[in-house]
Scaffold this motif. Structure first.
Motif, PDB file in Angstrom:
ATOM      1  N   UNK A   1     -16.777  -4.288   4.500  1.00 28.32           N
ATOM      2  CA  UNK A   1     -16.872  -4.045   3.064  1.00 28.32           C
ATOM      3  C   UNK A   1     -16.608  -5.324   2.277  1.00 28.32           C
ATOM      4  N   UNK A   2     -17.494  -5.605   1.321  1.00 31.99           N
ATOM      5  CA  UNK A   2     -17.270  -6.717   0.401  1.00 31.99           C
ATOM      6  C   UNK A   2     -16.250  -6.306  -0.651  1.00 31.99           C
ATOM      7  N   UNK A   3     -15.905  -7.249  -1.523  1.00 30.31           N
ATOM      8  CA  UNK A   3     -14.864  -6.993  -2.524  1.00 30.31           C
ATOM      9  C   UNK A   3     -15.231  -5.849  -3.467  1.00 30.31           C
TER      10      UNK A   3
ATOM     11  N   UNK B   1     -15.417  16.012  -0.214  1.00 27.28           N
ATOM     12  CA  UNK B   1     -14.191  15.344   0.238  1.00 27.28           C
ATOM     13  C   UNK B   1     -13.886  14.095  -0.593  1.00 27.28           C
ATOM     14  N   UNK B   2     -14.300  14.089  -1.847  1.00 24.57           N
ATOM     15  CA  UNK B   2     -13.962  12.966  -2.724  1.00 24.57           C
ATOM     16  C   UNK B   2     -12.447  12.873  -2.862  1.00 24.57           C
ATOM     17  N   UNK B   3     -11.904  11.653  -2.718  1.00 31.89           N
ATOM     18  CA  UNK B   3     -10.452  11.480  -2.772  1.00 31.89           C
ATOM     19  C   UNK B   3     -10.103  10.266  -3.630  1.00 31.89           C
ATOM     20  N   UNK B   4      -8.835  10.215  -4.034  1.00 34.07           N
ATOM     21  CA  UNK B   4      -8.364   9.076  -4.826  1.00 34.07           C
ATOM     22  C   UNK B   4      -8.243   7.841  -3.947  1.00 34.07           C
ATOM     23  N   UNK B   5      -8.465   6.680  -4.574  1.00 33.43           N
ATOM     24  CA  UNK B   5      -8.292   5.403  -3.875  1.00 33.43           C
ATOM     25  C   UNK B   5      -7.089   4.675  -4.448  1.00 33.43           C
ATOM     26  N   UNK B   6      -6.220   4.198  -3.569  1.00 34.63           N
ATOM     27  CA  UNK B   6      -5.058   3.393  -3.972  1.00 34.63           C
ATOM     28  C   UNK B   6      -5.290   1.973  -3.464  1.00 34.63           C
ATOM     29  N   UNK B   7      -5.381   0.997  -4.390  1.00 33.86           N
ATOM     30  CA  UNK B   7      -5.722  -0.383  -4.022  1.00 33.86           C
ATOM     31  C   UNK B   7      -4.490  -1.287  -4.040  1.00 33.86           C
ATOM     32  N   UNK B   8      -4.410  -2.170  -3.049  1.00 37.38           N
ATOM     33  CA  UNK B   8      -3.258  -3.060  -2.924  1.00 37.38           C
ATOM     34  C   UNK B   8      -3.697  -4.448  -2.454  1.00 37.38           C
ATOM     35  N   UNK B   9      -2.997  -5.451  -2.952  1.00 35.75           N
ATOM     36  CA  UNK B   9      -3.207  -6.833  -2.502  1.00 35.75           C
ATOM     37  C   UNK B   9      -2.075  -7.199  -1.548  1.00 35.75           C
ATOM     38  N   UNK B  10      -2.439  -7.769  -0.403  1.00 34.26           N
ATOM     39  CA  UNK B  10      -1.457  -8.077   0.640  1.00 34.26           C
ATOM     40  C   UNK B  10      -1.617  -9.535   1.062  1.00 34.26           C
ATOM     41  N   UNK B  11      -0.527 -10.287   0.976  1.00 36.34           N
ATOM     42  CA  UNK B  11      -0.556 -11.686   1.390  1.00 36.34           C
ATOM     43  C   UNK B  11       0.025 -11.802   2.794  1.00 36.34           C
ATOM     44  N   UNK B  12      -0.732 -12.443   3.693  1.00 38.39           N
ATOM     45  CA  UNK B  12      -0.317 -12.611   5.086  1.00 38.39           C
ATOM     46  C   UNK B  12       0.293 -14.004   5.240  1.00 38.39           C
ATOM     47  N   UNK B  13       1.569 -14.052   5.637  1.00 33.48           N
ATOM     48  CA  UNK B  13       2.302 -15.318   5.702  1.00 33.48           C
ATOM     49  C   UNK B  13       2.799 -15.576   7.121  1.00 33.48           C
TER      50      UNK B  13
ATOM     51  N   UNK C   1     -11.324  -7.108   2.916  1.00 38.45           N
ATOM     52  CA  UNK C   1     -11.034  -5.752   2.436  1.00 38.45           C
ATOM     53  C   UNK C   1     -11.077  -4.765   3.603  1.00 38.45           C
ATOM     54  N   UNK C   2     -10.034  -3.937   3.710  1.00 30.09           N
ATOM     55  CA  UNK C   2      -9.966  -2.902   4.747  1.00 30.09           C
ATOM     56  C   UNK C   2      -9.644  -1.568   4.073  1.00 30.09           C
TER      57      UNK C   2
ATOM     58  N   UNK D   1      -6.983   1.107  -0.018  1.00 32.71           N
ATOM     59  CA  UNK D   1      -7.826  -0.091   0.011  1.00 32.71           C
ATOM     60  C   UNK D   1      -6.896  -1.301   0.056  1.00 32.71           C
ATOM     61  N   UNK D   2      -6.917  -1.992   1.193  1.00 35.57           N
ATOM     62  CA  UNK D   2      -6.067  -3.156   1.378  1.00 35.57           C
ATOM     63  C   UNK D   2      -6.914  -4.419   1.243  1.00 35.57           C
ATOM     64  N   UNK D   3      -6.507  -5.308   0.352  1.00 33.06           N
ATOM     65  CA  UNK D   3      -7.186  -6.599   0.214  1.00 33.06           C
ATOM     66  C   UNK D   3      -6.244  -7.663   0.772  1.00 33.06           C
ATOM     67  N   UNK D   4      -6.577  -8.139   1.979  1.00 30.46           N
ATOM     68  CA  UNK D   4      -5.724  -9.111   2.667  1.00 30.46           C
ATOM     69  C   UNK D   4      -6.071 -10.534   2.238  1.00 30.46           C
TER      70      UNK D   4
END
Length: 268
Positions: free
Chosen positions: A47-49, A59-71, A104-105, A121-124
């Motif tokens: 998936x692109x951004x 089965x429509x559902x809510x999406x919860x989006x988060x930004x995650x920094x990998x260190x 994006x995952x 929705x995780x944006x790494x």
């Protein structure tokens, strides 16, 4: 490895594993129905951004989006971990990540309290260590509006484990309300580990942070011998994606006042 977190770094204590997200739901018939939208012919979809999975109308559902920094230190497997989480090929040879790479995952999960399914929705964000050192604006850009920090160490690199307190202070010290998780990579090489179990236990007791383990072996293949098996890949990383979903959803509930704040410096 005796550093402990200061009180100013306190945040809501992590929930007990499995208390927020139904842990094995992805293996159920209902879970697989939802997971099918992030797969195509047994392969993981990329998936692109701006893209998102399409679910059937009922089965429509809510999406919860988060930004995650990998260190983590160079070479611990940050890019390899993100590739595994996204169902992509893991690089065989280590190359320093040039600049910032975003991936994006999507991950559907069922909440314990309400039986509701949420699409996470995780944006790494992954940034090479040399780029972070060379350009002063890189770390602030990665940290801006970040919802979670993933701190990596390698079971085959003792120095990367001993670097964790410094990483936690440098990256997350001024962000007390942000979820923090620690992941040990190359767990498949545990026979050659430089990090014994007693050290992991001491770290967990000192920092009260979730500590997960991931293997770095290449993913299983479909019958053609070349294509990654999407279902098997999801099974390998479900504990990490569920763990992230659990921590982030719990932190949101605390921030919204829907759950009591259990951090050390909250009023009793």
């Amino acid at each position: 490895m005796h550093s402990t977190p200061s009180r100013c770094q306190a945040m809501a204590r992590p929930p007990a594993p499995g208390s927020v997200i139904v842990p094995d739901w992805h293996e159920s018939a209902e879970g697989k129905e939802y997971l099918a939208c992030i797969l195509r012919k047994n392969r993981r979809r990329v998936f692109g951004l701006l893209e998102r999975p399409v679910l059937p109308p009922p089965v429509a559902i809510d999406t919860a989006s988060y930004k995650i920094f990998v260190s983590g230190k160079s070479g611990v497997g940050k890019t390899a971990l993100v590739a595994k989480l996204a169902g992509l090929e893991v690089p065989v040879v280590h190359h320093e990540t040039a600049g910032i790479q975003t991936t994006v995952v999507f991950w559907p999960a069922k909440l314990q309290a309400s039986d509701r399914v949420v699409m996470f929705r995780f944006e790494f964000w992954d940034c090479g260590e040399s780029a972070l050192k060379k350009f002063d604006h890189m770390l602030p850009a990665c940290k801006e509006k970040t919802d979670a920090f993933l701190f990596l160490f390698s079971f085959t690199d003792r120095a990367s484990f001993e670097d964790l307190p410094g990483q936690l202070a440098r990256v997350a010290g001024d962000a007390p309300g942000v979820v923090r998780m620690v992941i040990g990579s190359k767990f498949d090489q545990y026979m050659h580990t430089d990090v014994p179990e007693r050290d992991l236990t001491a770290f967990r007791q000192a920092w009260e942070l979730p500590l997960l383990r991931v293997k770095s072996v290449p993913g299983r293949r479909l019958a053609d011998g070349r294509t990654l098996d999407g279902w098997a890949g999801l099974a390998d990383v479900a504990h990490v994606l569920n763990g992230l979903a659990e921590q982030l959803w719990h932190q949101d509930q605390v921030a919204a006042g829907l759950l009591p704040d259990t951090s050390e410096n909250s009023p009793s």
